[in-house]
Design an enzyme around this catalytic site. Sequence first.
Site, PDB file in Angstrom:
ATOM      1  N   CYS A   6      25.196   5.488  -9.669  1.00 30.87           N
ATOM      2  CA  CYS A   6      24.971   4.306 -10.525  1.00 30.87           C
ATOM      3  C   CYS A   6      24.058   3.449 -10.020  1.00 30.87           C
ATOM      4  O   CYS A   6      23.197   2.882 -10.669  1.00 30.87           O
ATOM      5  CB  CYS A   6      26.403   3.712 -10.750  1.00 30.87           C
ATOM      6  SG  CYS A   6      27.603   4.379 -11.994  1.00 30.87           S
ATOM      7  N   ASP A  29      16.597  15.289  -4.042  1.00 30.21           N
ATOM      8  CA  ASP A  29      17.532  14.937  -2.911  1.00 30.21           C
ATOM      9  C   ASP A  29      17.210  14.534  -1.628  1.00 30.21           C
ATOM     10  O   ASP A  29      16.136  15.036  -1.402  1.00 30.21           O
ATOM     11  CB  ASP A  29      18.333  16.442  -3.117  1.00 30.21           C
ATOM     12  CG  ASP A  29      19.405  16.352  -2.324  1.00 30.21           C
ATOM     13  OD1 ASP A  29      20.668  16.717  -3.028  1.00 30.21           O
ATOM     14  OD2 ASP A  29      19.674  15.899  -1.247  1.00 30.21           O
ATOM     15  N   HIS A  45      28.597   6.729 -16.083  1.00 32.05           N
ATOM     16  CA  HIS A  45      29.413   7.272 -14.870  1.00 32.05           C
ATOM     17  C   HIS A  45      30.371   8.028 -15.433  1.00 32.05           C
ATOM     18  O   HIS A  45      31.128   7.914 -16.373  1.00 32.05           O
ATOM     19  CB  HIS A  45      29.918   5.974 -14.278  1.00 32.05           C
ATOM     20  CG  HIS A  45      30.782   6.615 -13.024  1.00 32.05           C
ATOM     21  ND1 HIS A  45      30.396   6.673 -11.775  1.00 32.05           N
ATOM     22  CD2 HIS A  45      31.981   7.080 -12.956  1.00 32.05           C
ATOM     23  CE1 HIS A  45      31.067   7.294 -10.865  1.00 32.05           C
ATOM     24  NE2 HIS A  45      32.291   7.262 -11.795  1.00 32.05           N
ATOM     25  N   ASN A  86      28.761  20.805  -7.961  1.00 27.09           N
ATOM     26  CA  ASN A  86      29.862  21.011  -7.013  1.00 27.09           C
ATOM     27  C   ASN A  86      30.897  20.130  -7.653  1.00 27.09           C
ATOM     28  O   ASN A  86      30.821  18.862  -8.176  1.00 27.09           O
ATOM     29  CB  ASN A  86      29.461  20.534  -5.900  1.00 27.09           C
ATOM     30  CG  ASN A  86      28.403  21.492  -5.050  1.00 27.09           C
ATOM     31  OD1 ASN A  86      28.480  22.779  -5.297  1.00 27.09           O
ATOM     32  ND2 ASN A  86      27.619  21.016  -4.342  1.00 27.09           N
ATOM     33  N   GLY A  92      32.960  21.266  -3.007  1.00 30.70           N
ATOM     34  CA  GLY A  92      31.915  20.607  -1.811  1.00 30.70           C
ATOM     35  C   GLY A  92      31.162  19.387  -2.757  1.00 30.70           C
ATOM     36  O   GLY A  92      30.134  18.825  -2.218  1.00 30.70           O
ATOM     37  N   THR A  94      30.489  15.474  -2.754  1.00 33.17           N
ATOM     38  CA  THR A  94      30.550  14.830  -1.878  1.00 33.17           C
ATOM     39  C   THR A  94      30.091  13.092  -2.587  1.00 33.17           C
ATOM     40  O   THR A  94      30.441  12.129  -1.889  1.00 33.17           O
ATOM     41  CB  THR A  94      29.495  14.826  -0.657  1.00 33.17           C
ATOM     42  OG1 THR A  94      28.024  14.882  -1.161  1.00 33.17           O
ATOM     43  CG2 THR A  94      29.728  16.000   0.002  1.00 33.17           C
ATOM     44  N   HIS A  97      29.962  11.034  -8.593  1.00 30.82           N
ATOM     45  CA  HIS A  97      29.272  10.580  -9.978  1.00 30.82           C
ATOM     46  C   HIS A  97      28.809  12.265 -10.508  1.00 30.82           C
ATOM     47  O   HIS A  97      27.960  12.830  -9.518  1.00 30.82           O
ATOM     48  CB  HIS A  97      28.278   9.589  -9.766  1.00 30.82           C
ATOM     49  CG  HIS A  97      27.427   9.438 -11.101  1.00 30.82           C
ATOM     50  ND1 HIS A  97      27.194   8.053 -11.585  1.00 30.82           N
ATOM     51  CD2 HIS A  97      26.695  10.347 -11.986  1.00 30.82           C
ATOM     52  CE1 HIS A  97      26.438   7.988 -12.645  1.00 30.82           C
ATOM     53  NE2 HIS A  97      26.194   9.413 -12.970  1.00 30.82           N
ATOM     54  N   HIS A  99      26.804  15.312 -11.169  1.00 26.83           N
ATOM     55  CA  HIS A  99      25.476  15.684 -10.937  1.00 26.83           C
ATOM     56  C   HIS A  99      25.321  17.211 -10.780  1.00 26.83           C
ATOM     57  O   HIS A  99      26.055  17.660 -10.665  1.00 26.83           O
ATOM     58  CB  HIS A  99      24.840  15.089  -9.732  1.00 26.83           C
ATOM     59  CG  HIS A  99      25.612  15.389  -8.676  1.00 26.83           C
ATOM     60  ND1 HIS A  99      26.920  14.712  -8.162  1.00 26.83           N
ATOM     61  CD2 HIS A  99      25.528  16.341  -7.419  1.00 26.83           C
ATOM     62  CE1 HIS A  99      27.377  15.055  -7.096  1.00 26.83           C
ATOM     63  NE2 HIS A  99      26.494  16.219  -6.700  1.00 26.83           N
TER      64      HIS A  99
HETATM   65  P1  5GP Z   1      27.019  17.005  -3.661  1.00 26.99           P
HETATM   66  O1  5GP Z   1      27.334  17.397  -2.345  1.00 26.99           O
HETATM   67  O2  5GP Z   1      28.089  15.989  -4.074  1.00 26.99           O
HETATM   68  O3  5GP Z   1      27.159  18.112  -4.689  1.00 26.99           O
HETATM   69  O4  5GP Z   1      25.757  16.392  -3.778  1.00 26.99           O
HETATM   70  C1  5GP Z   1      25.340  15.015  -3.373  1.00 26.99           C
HETATM   71  C2  5GP Z   1      23.859  15.337  -3.120  1.00 26.99           C
HETATM   72  O5  5GP Z   1      23.393  13.931  -3.194  1.00 26.99           O
HETATM   73  C3  5GP Z   1      23.636  15.860  -1.800  1.00 26.99           C
HETATM   74  O6  5GP Z   1      22.661  16.966  -1.718  1.00 26.99           O
HETATM   75  C4  5GP Z   1      22.909  14.689  -0.801  1.00 26.99           C
HETATM   76  O7  5GP Z   1      21.935  15.222   0.022  1.00 26.99           O
HETATM   77  C5  5GP Z   1      22.344  13.781  -1.985  1.00 26.99           C
HETATM   78  N1  5GP Z   1      22.421  12.506  -1.710  1.00 26.99           N
HETATM   79  C6  5GP Z   1      23.329  11.714  -1.113  1.00 26.99           C
HETATM   80  N2  5GP Z   1      22.735  10.519  -0.972  1.00 26.99           N
HETATM   81  C7  5GP Z   1      21.623  10.329  -1.493  1.00 26.99           C
HETATM   82  C8  5GP Z   1      20.799   9.229  -1.569  1.00 26.99           C
HETATM   83  O8  5GP Z   1      21.124   7.996  -1.039  1.00 26.99           O
HETATM   84  N3  5GP Z   1      19.515   9.632  -2.152  1.00 26.99           N
HETATM   85  C9  5GP Z   1      19.266  10.684  -2.615  1.00 26.99           C
HETATM   86  N4  5GP Z   1      18.080  10.918  -3.137  1.00 26.99           N
HETATM   87  N5  5GP Z   1      20.059  11.844  -2.714  1.00 26.99           N
HETATM   88  C10 5GP Z   1      21.454  11.556  -1.921  1.00 26.99           C
HETATM   89 ZN    ZN Z   2      28.429   6.581 -10.840  1.00 30.59          ZN
END
Ligand code: 5GP
Ligand code: ZN
Length: 113
Positions: A6, A29, A45, A86, A92, A94, A97, A99
């Site tokens: 957000c 990313d 959100h 994910n 997985g 992390t 929100h 995505h």
């Molecule tokens: P998840 O693990 O939740 O599926 O994916 C989260 C993704 O967000 C990860 O691939 C991580 O590298 C990316 N990510 C986390 N924090 C940031 C950030 O501050 N900026 C950007 N551009 N990507 C982020």
């Molecule tokens: Zn959000």
Amino acid sequence: MDCLFCKIIAGEIPSTKVYEDEMVYAFRDIAPTAPEHVVIVPKKHITSANDITEENIKYVTAIWAAVPKIAKDLGIAENGYRVVNNCGKDGGQTVGHLHFHLMGGREFGWPAG
Ligand code: 5GP
Ligand code: ZN
């Protein structure tokens, strides 16, 4: 709401935008796992795939409408790419929100690890 994505959508945390429309924001990313690795998020959100409803699924539709446009812009449409969501701990996830990862520029294995 204390949500990283957000804040990225609001411009409070910088990101490298690759696509934006009324409902969707997509950015590179920060820790890419492929030559092209974009995160696509709804501008509303939604915490995870578990929270998709009849009411908000239009955001998911908008994300999928954006996928081929972004892939073409990145030059990965022809060779192909992977789109991943994910969900939750076992999935997985992390960042809480919803995505979708759009990744390309190399071949991916299957099944997922
Ligand atoms: P998840 O693990 O939740 O599926 O994916 C989260 C993704 O967000 C990860 O691939 C991580 O590298 C990316 N990510 C986390 N924090 C940031 C950030 O501050 N900026 C950007 N551009 N990507 C982020
Ligand atoms: Zn959000």
